[in-house]
Design an enzyme around this catalytic site. Sequence first.
Site, mmCIF file in Angstrom:
data_model
loop_
_atom_site.group_PDB
_atom_site.id
_atom_site.type_symbol
_atom_site.label_atom_id
_atom_site.label_comp_id
_atom_site.label_asym_id
_atom_site.label_seq_id
_atom_site.Cartn_x
_atom_site.Cartn_y
_atom_site.Cartn_z
ATOM 1 N N LYS B 91 33.993 46.512 42.374
ATOM 2 C CA LYS B 91 35.244 47.260 42.448
ATOM 3 C C LYS B 91 35.049 48.497 41.582
ATOM 4 O O LYS B 91 35.024 48.405 40.358
ATOM 5 C CB LYS B 91 36.409 46.405 41.945
ATOM 6 C CG LYS B 91 37.724 47.141 41.952
ATOM 7 C CD LYS B 91 38.846 46.324 41.321
ATOM 8 C CE LYS B 91 40.023 47.245 41.047
ATOM 9 N NZ LYS B 91 41.103 46.579 40.307
ATOM 10 N N ASN B 201 47.192 41.898 39.710
ATOM 11 C CA ASN B 201 46.902 41.119 38.507
ATOM 12 C C ASN B 201 48.156 40.937 37.638
ATOM 13 O O ASN B 201 48.679 39.839 37.488
ATOM 14 C CB ASN B 201 45.790 41.833 37.706
ATOM 15 C CG ASN B 201 45.263 41.020 36.523
ATOM 16 O OD1 ASN B 201 44.138 41.206 36.101
ATOM 17 N ND2 ASN B 201 46.041 40.120 35.962
#
Lengths: 65, 253
Positions: B91, B201
Amino acid sequence: MLVKINGEDRVIRAQTLELLVAEEGFEPTDVATALDGEFVPREERGSALLRAGARVEILTPMQGG
Amino acid sequence: MFYGTDLSSRLMLGTAQYPSPAVLREAITASGAEVITVSLRREGKDGGAFRDILKDSGCRILPNTAGCHTAGEAVTTARMARELFGTSWIKLEVIGHADTLQPDPFALVEAARILCADGFDVFPYTTEDLIVGERLLEAGCKVLMPWGAPIGSGQGLRNIEGLRAMRAHFSGIPLVIDAGIGSPSQAAQAMEMGFDAVLLNTAVAKALDPVQMARAFGQAVAAGQMAYTAGLMPRRDMAHASTPVFGMAELLP
């Protein structure tokens, strides 16, 4: 010899990155290493010579988003 | 397909900021996520416990380059992550601003080019800018990850029309909404718009009950995906009776 390990000034005996990782008490496969901002693969740690003033990063898995 | 991998759950979950390793472990399971993001840092106090969680989760690991501000730092971090986690997935975050956490598109494209050439499967954290997206694809990326809103802000899809245009422009390219999602309804909205996955998240980790919230997000993402596949009705400007008028009784006295 005086080097910087993870941002801290440290006096070490190890001459290579491989020996330093062992001296710091890490399993070789538990960490990833960089020397002066460049990645050093596991198999090249033995030939990565440390010199005074070297900047070493020893990184481990951490939580992330 | 994300670099040749099909995922049945389209929720990707971050592993930071949970109240405890035990809660993190439970939240991953409850979410149903098959991909979790991780990072690389100087040894912290619970490094060993975290390694166990990664192993036990059975999830595919997506390491990030969070906190990197230059292409060089991001490339070095990515190479360290590939060795440590044994995956070519990365990522790619190259942050332009410490306060807004907005991606630096120029450094991002530069880092993406180097990493794609080096055999990485790059998931670039980008904006909804179409030209930047095209440059990332030219660099070799096969997935794009536009932000919903600034990282950790929980604002949802801040530029819906821009994201809609991006979805239409990059038809056939897997697009993942990454960052800024605050509630399950926002995640469902992204999936209903045809995005391929949602990565989040803070919305789970900082919930009062992260495990319940993880479950809620898993279901919302699945519902949104199913709704997109089923085909949403077209929006109308005026009312349109759903009950037939034909056969209506005359009941005026």
